[in-house]
Write a protein that holds these residues in place. Structure first.
Motif, PDB file in Angstrom:
ATOM      1  N   GLY A 132     -53.727 115.925 -29.408  1.00  0.00           N
ATOM      2  CA  GLY A 132     -52.934 116.664 -28.073  1.00  0.00           C
ATOM      3  C   GLY A 132     -53.728 116.020 -27.065  1.00  0.00           C
ATOM      4  O   GLY A 132     -54.851 114.969 -27.243  1.00  0.00           O
ATOM      5  N   LEU A 133     -54.277 116.871 -26.159  1.00  0.00           N
ATOM      6  CA  LEU A 133     -55.432 116.770 -24.924  1.00  0.00           C
ATOM      7  C   LEU A 133     -56.272 117.175 -25.220  1.00  0.00           C
ATOM      8  O   LEU A 133     -57.320 118.086 -25.311  1.00  0.00           O
ATOM      9  CB  LEU A 133     -55.023 117.420 -23.112  1.00  0.00           C
ATOM     10  N   HIS A 134     -57.793 115.887 -25.524  1.00  0.00           N
ATOM     11  CA  HIS A 134     -58.695 116.522 -27.056  1.00  0.00           C
ATOM     12  C   HIS A 134     -60.378 115.901 -25.681  1.00  0.00           C
ATOM     13  O   HIS A 134     -59.739 114.495 -24.635  1.00  0.00           O
ATOM     14  CB  HIS A 134     -58.504 116.195 -27.847  1.00  0.00           C
ATOM     15  N   TYR A 135     -61.159 116.222 -25.907  1.00  0.00           N
ATOM     16  CA  TYR A 135     -62.366 115.280 -25.389  1.00  0.00           C
ATOM     17  C   TYR A 135     -63.080 115.375 -26.559  1.00  0.00           C
ATOM     18  O   TYR A 135     -64.425 115.322 -26.795  1.00  0.00           O
ATOM     19  CB  TYR A 135     -62.954 117.261 -25.102  1.00  0.00           C
ATOM     20  N   TRP A 136     -62.452 114.659 -27.960  1.00  0.00           N
ATOM     21  CA  TRP A 136     -63.475 114.156 -29.077  1.00  0.00           C
ATOM     22  C   TRP A 136     -64.042 112.434 -28.907  1.00  0.00           C
ATOM     23  O   TRP A 136     -63.224 112.114 -29.367  1.00  0.00           O
ATOM     24  CB  TRP A 136     -63.025 114.298 -30.330  1.00  0.00           C
ATOM     25  N   ASN A 137     -64.135 112.757 -27.695  1.00  0.00           N
ATOM     26  CA  ASN A 137     -64.651 111.309 -26.919  1.00  0.00           C
ATOM     27  C   ASN A 137     -65.806 110.431 -27.933  1.00  0.00           C
ATOM     28  O   ASN A 137     -66.421 111.411 -28.579  1.00  0.00           O
ATOM     29  CB  ASN A 137     -65.138 110.965 -25.144  1.00  0.00           C
ATOM     30  N   GLY A 138     -65.783 109.397 -27.704  1.00  0.00           N
ATOM     31  CA  GLY A 138     -66.901 108.187 -28.624  1.00  0.00           C
ATOM     32  C   GLY A 138     -67.652 108.029 -27.253  1.00  0.00           C
ATOM     33  O   GLY A 138     -68.035 108.857 -26.247  1.00  0.00           O
ATOM     34  N   PHE A 181     -69.816 112.637 -43.652  1.00  0.00           N
ATOM     35  CA  PHE A 181     -70.541 112.353 -44.702  1.00  0.00           C
ATOM     36  C   PHE A 181     -71.584 112.647 -45.025  1.00  0.00           C
ATOM     37  O   PHE A 181     -72.565 111.467 -44.613  1.00  0.00           O
ATOM     38  CB  PHE A 181     -69.868 111.221 -45.189  1.00  0.00           C
ATOM     39  N   GLY A 182     -71.407 113.893 -44.900  1.00  0.00           N
ATOM     40  CA  GLY A 182     -73.449 114.444 -46.029  1.00  0.00           C
ATOM     41  C   GLY A 182     -74.183 114.572 -44.349  1.00  0.00           C
ATOM     42  O   GLY A 182     -73.459 115.317 -43.567  1.00  0.00           O
ATOM     43  N   ARG A 183     -74.820 114.219 -44.282  1.00  0.00           N
ATOM     44  CA  ARG A 183     -75.608 113.448 -42.868  1.00  0.00           C
ATOM     45  C   ARG A 183     -75.072 112.757 -41.360  1.00  0.00           C
ATOM     46  O   ARG A 183     -75.864 112.860 -40.572  1.00  0.00           O
ATOM     47  CB  ARG A 183     -77.461 113.884 -42.825  1.00  0.00           C
ATOM     48  N   LEU A 184     -74.407 112.645 -41.689  1.00  0.00           N
ATOM     49  CA  LEU A 184     -73.869 111.189 -41.059  1.00  0.00           C
ATOM     50  C   LEU A 184     -72.427 111.741 -40.888  1.00  0.00           C
ATOM     51  O   LEU A 184     -71.401 112.245 -41.168  1.00  0.00           O
ATOM     52  CB  LEU A 184     -73.500 110.043 -41.434  1.00  0.00           C
ATOM     53  N   GLN A 185     -72.542 112.507 -39.360  1.00  0.00           N
ATOM     54  CA  GLN A 185     -71.716 112.881 -38.545  1.00  0.00           C
ATOM     55  C   GLN A 185     -70.466 111.612 -37.812  1.00  0.00           C
ATOM     56  O   GLN A 185     -70.815 110.937 -37.387  1.00  0.00           O
ATOM     57  CB  GLN A 185     -71.279 114.368 -37.215  1.00  0.00           C
ATOM     58  N   TYR A 186     -68.877 112.222 -37.642  1.00  0.00           N
ATOM     59  CA  TYR A 186     -68.471 111.137 -37.165  1.00  0.00           C
ATOM     60  C   TYR A 186     -67.464 111.960 -36.171  1.00  0.00           C
ATOM     61  O   TYR A 186     -66.753 112.986 -36.414  1.00  0.00           O
ATOM     62  CB  TYR A 186     -67.752 110.346 -37.853  1.00  0.00           C
ATOM     63  N   ASN A 187     -67.059 111.347 -35.003  1.00  0.00           N
ATOM     64  CA  ASN A 187     -65.402 111.464 -34.461  1.00  0.00           C
ATOM     65  C   ASN A 187     -65.531 109.749 -33.860  1.00  0.00           C
ATOM     66  O   ASN A 187     -65.839 109.089 -33.711  1.00  0.00           O
ATOM     67  CB  ASN A 187     -65.592 112.467 -33.096  1.00  0.00           C
ATOM     68  N   VAL A 188     -63.502 109.523 -34.102  1.00  0.00           N
ATOM     69  CA  VAL A 188     -62.631 108.922 -34.006  1.00  0.00           C
ATOM     70  C   VAL A 188     -61.779 109.201 -33.206  1.00  0.00           C
ATOM     71  O   VAL A 188     -60.985 109.840 -33.378  1.00  0.00           O
ATOM     72  CB  VAL A 188     -62.049 107.813 -35.078  1.00  0.00           C
ATOM     73  N   ALA A 189     -61.237 108.083 -32.594  1.00  0.00           N
ATOM     74  CA  ALA A 189     -59.655 108.912 -31.729  1.00  0.00           C
ATOM     75  C   ALA A 189     -58.752 107.687 -31.159  1.00  0.00           C
ATOM     76  O   ALA A 189     -59.041 106.653 -30.852  1.00  0.00           O
ATOM     77  CB  ALA A 189     -59.878 109.643 -30.537  1.00  0.00           C
ATOM     78  N   VAL A 190     -57.354 107.675 -31.256  1.00  0.00           N
ATOM     79  CA  VAL A 190     -56.628 106.779 -30.622  1.00  0.00           C
ATOM     80  C   VAL A 190     -56.048 107.616 -29.849  1.00  0.00           C
ATOM     81  O   VAL A 190     -55.193 107.918 -30.196  1.00  0.00           O
ATOM     82  CB  VAL A 190     -55.975 105.748 -31.729  1.00  0.00           C
ATOM     83  N   ASN A 191     -56.141 106.905 -28.771  1.00  0.00           N
ATOM     84  CA  ASN A 191     -55.529 108.213 -27.338  1.00  0.00           C
ATOM     85  C   ASN A 191     -54.534 106.622 -26.476  1.00  0.00           C
ATOM     86  O   ASN A 191     -54.310 105.158 -26.560  1.00  0.00           O
ATOM     87  CB  ASN A 191     -56.729 107.813 -26.447  1.00  0.00           C
ATOM     88  N   GLU A 192     -53.792 107.599 -25.499  1.00  0.00           N
ATOM     89  CA  GLU A 192     -53.332 107.010 -24.440  1.00  0.00           C
ATOM     90  C   GLU A 192     -54.172 106.723 -23.574  1.00  0.00           C
ATOM     91  O   GLU A 192     -54.692 107.431 -22.867  1.00  0.00           O
ATOM     92  CB  GLU A 192     -52.114 108.022 -23.743  1.00  0.00           C
ATOM     93  N   VAL A 224     -56.129 103.639 -26.191  1.00  0.00           N
ATOM     94  CA  VAL A 224     -57.401 103.559 -26.580  1.00  0.00           C
ATOM     95  C   VAL A 224     -58.369 103.168 -27.802  1.00  0.00           C
ATOM     96  O   VAL A 224     -57.371 104.812 -28.614  1.00  0.00           O
ATOM     97  CB  VAL A 224     -58.073 104.257 -25.227  1.00  0.00           C
ATOM     98  N   TYR A 225     -59.318 103.422 -28.319  1.00  0.00           N
ATOM     99  CA  TYR A 225     -59.635 103.574 -29.372  1.00  0.00           C
ATOM    100  C   TYR A 225     -61.410 103.549 -28.944  1.00  0.00           C
ATOM    101  O   TYR A 225     -62.178 102.623 -28.178  1.00  0.00           O
ATOM    102  CB  TYR A 225     -59.582 102.009 -30.028  1.00  0.00           C
ATOM    103  N   THR A 226     -61.805 104.363 -29.892  1.00  0.00           N
ATOM    104  CA  THR A 226     -62.927 104.985 -29.615  1.00  0.00           C
ATOM    105  C   THR A 226     -63.783 105.555 -30.666  1.00  0.00           C
ATOM    106  O   THR A 226     -63.176 106.608 -31.986  1.00  0.00           O
ATOM    107  CB  THR A 226     -63.520 106.105 -28.579  1.00  0.00           C
ATOM    108  N   GLY A 227     -65.098 106.068 -30.146  1.00  0.00           N
ATOM    109  CA  GLY A 227     -65.662 106.478 -31.965  1.00  0.00           C
ATOM    110  C   GLY A 227     -66.830 106.525 -31.491  1.00  0.00           C
ATOM    111  O   GLY A 227     -68.034 105.969 -30.856  1.00  0.00           O
ATOM    112  N   PHE A 261     -68.214 103.310 -29.826  1.00  0.00           N
ATOM    113  CA  PHE A 261     -67.803 102.423 -28.534  1.00  0.00           C
ATOM    114  C   PHE A 261     -66.449 102.885 -28.326  1.00  0.00           C
ATOM    115  O   PHE A 261     -66.742 103.875 -28.464  1.00  0.00           O
ATOM    116  CB  PHE A 261     -67.673 101.132 -29.757  1.00  0.00           C
ATOM    117  N   PHE A 262     -66.293 102.121 -27.198  1.00  0.00           N
ATOM    118  CA  PHE A 262     -65.485 102.612 -26.340  1.00  0.00           C
ATOM    119  C   PHE A 262     -64.503 100.643 -26.674  1.00  0.00           C
ATOM    120  O   PHE A 262     -64.766  99.992 -25.777  1.00  0.00           O
ATOM    121  CB  PHE A 262     -65.214 102.793 -24.962  1.00  0.00           C
ATOM    122  N   HIS A 263     -63.000 100.968 -26.798  1.00  0.00           N
ATOM    123  CA  HIS A 263     -62.192  99.900 -26.419  1.00  0.00           C
ATOM    124  C   HIS A 263     -60.793  99.782 -25.740  1.00  0.00           C
ATOM    125  O   HIS A 263     -60.101 100.878 -26.436  1.00  0.00           O
ATOM    126  CB  HIS A 263     -62.588  99.264 -28.081  1.00  0.00           C
TER     127      HIS A 263
END
Length: 406
Positions: A132-138, A181-192, A224-227, A261-263
């Motif tokens: 959706g329209l989201h704020y899970w930015n990298g 994954f345990g103590r490692l948190q992540y968020n990744v996204a593929v966006n328009e 756009v690719y970000t994480g 990163f942001f690509h």
């Protein structure tokens, strides 16, 4: 306007905010509507407003040095009927002032608009996907900074690193995944990537403009690719929502080290020697550290944040706070001892230093301020002085903000 009058205006505003922004001592978790006795079925409503008085030595001669604005007014609603899925919507306006208000409020900017609207699903324990329209930015913690619990008066502007260039007010339409994954948190996204950007610069052979999705019309330029990845060295920080906390006021013991990163392939456009449009990749990388712990005397705490960010928006890119080059940013604050039955004080300082490839001069911004917590983050006053040195000029700003959120 003489200095005595300016100071009087600020203290008038301070008195008004103190009288009417005490907040409620009964606030515990906000407005949460439960359906039956099941804690998994609920709707939560959050609303907040930030009002400011600002002094600047760079305003036009025909305008007063002191101005007032409604910095933010927002409503956020999220809920679920089972643990496996959640929906969130967030609407509001930003920076309403005398220069952009409309006589009957039905046109122009700023308008009330949709900030966030997404749905998400639990696909495994500690792993979620959504869209959706989201704020899970990298990229960095500050690129997903929440505005409910900032430590400084506002976010470091350049840290919302693509606001209006590839997104709508720091939000993209796309799909995301988040979890740990345990103590490692992540968020990744593929966006328009947004087509209608803030960058309206004329195409040139000397510098890039951020209009790839509009001018090139290629599949690459439209995505756009970000994480962002953070390792929690002490306690685990919640990543239930994307809005990063600015200061926990001594309620957590956190030490997080992050990288992101942001690509955006062909996000920028430059003219080659033949005058033809040529796409350039936008690549941003960041490393950051967040530290927030109780310290020393009862009730005292320390909040500190530091970040290095490499920015490549294209050849010699420079537009407002955004530029190809390097950025270092840090802030730290100390919450004085006490308890929240009384007003608490938190002095702080911040510093931003950016190198700009397109210019021979760099940008530096120094800030110093203090928060007065009348009822924690739910009701607070912030006074901040900022001094910016850029392109041979120095700009000084003094701001007072009153905020309430429920």
């Amino acid at each position: 306007m003489n200095l005595k009058y300016k100071i009087s205006l600020f203290f008038l505003f301070l008195g008004f905010a103190t009288a009417f922004s005490q907040g409620s001592p009964y606030y515990k978790g906000g407005f949460k509507i439960k359906f039956g006795d099941n804690d998994d079925k609920y709707v939560r409503i959050i609303t907040w407003a930030q009002a400011q008085a600002n002094y600047s030595d760079d305003r036009p001669e025909d305008q007063s040095d002191v101005s007032f604005q409604l910095r933010r007014a927002r409503i956020l609603v999220y809920g679920q009927i089972v643990k496996d899925f959640l929906v969130l919507t967030h609407i509001g306006m930003n920076s309403l002032n005398a220069n952009n208000m409309q006589p009957v409020g039905n046109e122009g900017t700023p308008q009330v608009f949709m900030h966030d609207a997404w749905a998400q699903y639990n696909v495994a324990k500690n792993h979620v996907i959504g869209g959706g329209l989201h704020y899970w930015n990298g990229l960095s913690r500050l690129n997903s900074q929440g505005t409910l619990n900032l430590m400084t008066m506002d976010n470091n502007r350049a840290s919302w690193s693509n606001l209006g260039l590839s997104d709508q007010f720091a939000r993209h339409i796309g799909i995301f995944a988040k979890g740990n994954f345990g103590r490692l948190q992540y968020n990744v996204a593929v966006n328009e990537a947004i087509v209608n950007t803030l960058d309206t610069q004329t195409l040139s052979t000397d510098y890039a403009v951020y209009q790839g999705a509009n001018l090139l019309g290629t599949a690459n330029a439209g995505k756009v690719y970000t994480g962002y990845f953070a390792y929690n060295l002490l306690n685990m920080e919640s990543n239930f929502l994307p809005y990063k906390v600015g200061s926990y006021l001594g309620t957590q013991e956190l030490l997080n080290v992050g990288a992101g990163f942001f690509h955006h392939p062909e996000g920028s456009v430059i003219l080659n020697d033949e005058g033809e449009q040529q796409g350039e990749n936008v690549n941003l990388f960041a490393l950051d550290v967040f530290y927030d712990v109780p310290i020393g005397a009862a009730g005292a705490s320390l909040t500190a944040y530091a970040k290095y960010q490499y920015n490549d928006y294209g050849t010699n890119y420079q537009l407002g706070p955004y530029s190809t080059g390097n950025m270092w940013y840090a802030h730290t604050g100390y919450l004085l001892p006490g308890d929240f039955q009384n007003t608490r004080f938190q002095p702080y300082a911040s510093f931003n230093y950016s190198t700009i490839d397109a210019l021979q001069d760099d940008r530096s911004i120094f800030g110093i301020g203090a928060n007065a917590y009348l009822n924690g983050h739910n009701s607070k006053l912030t006074l901040e002085f900022q001094s910016e040195n850029f392109n041979g000029e120095r700009l000084n700003r003094l701001s007072l903000q009153a905020m309430i959120y429920l």
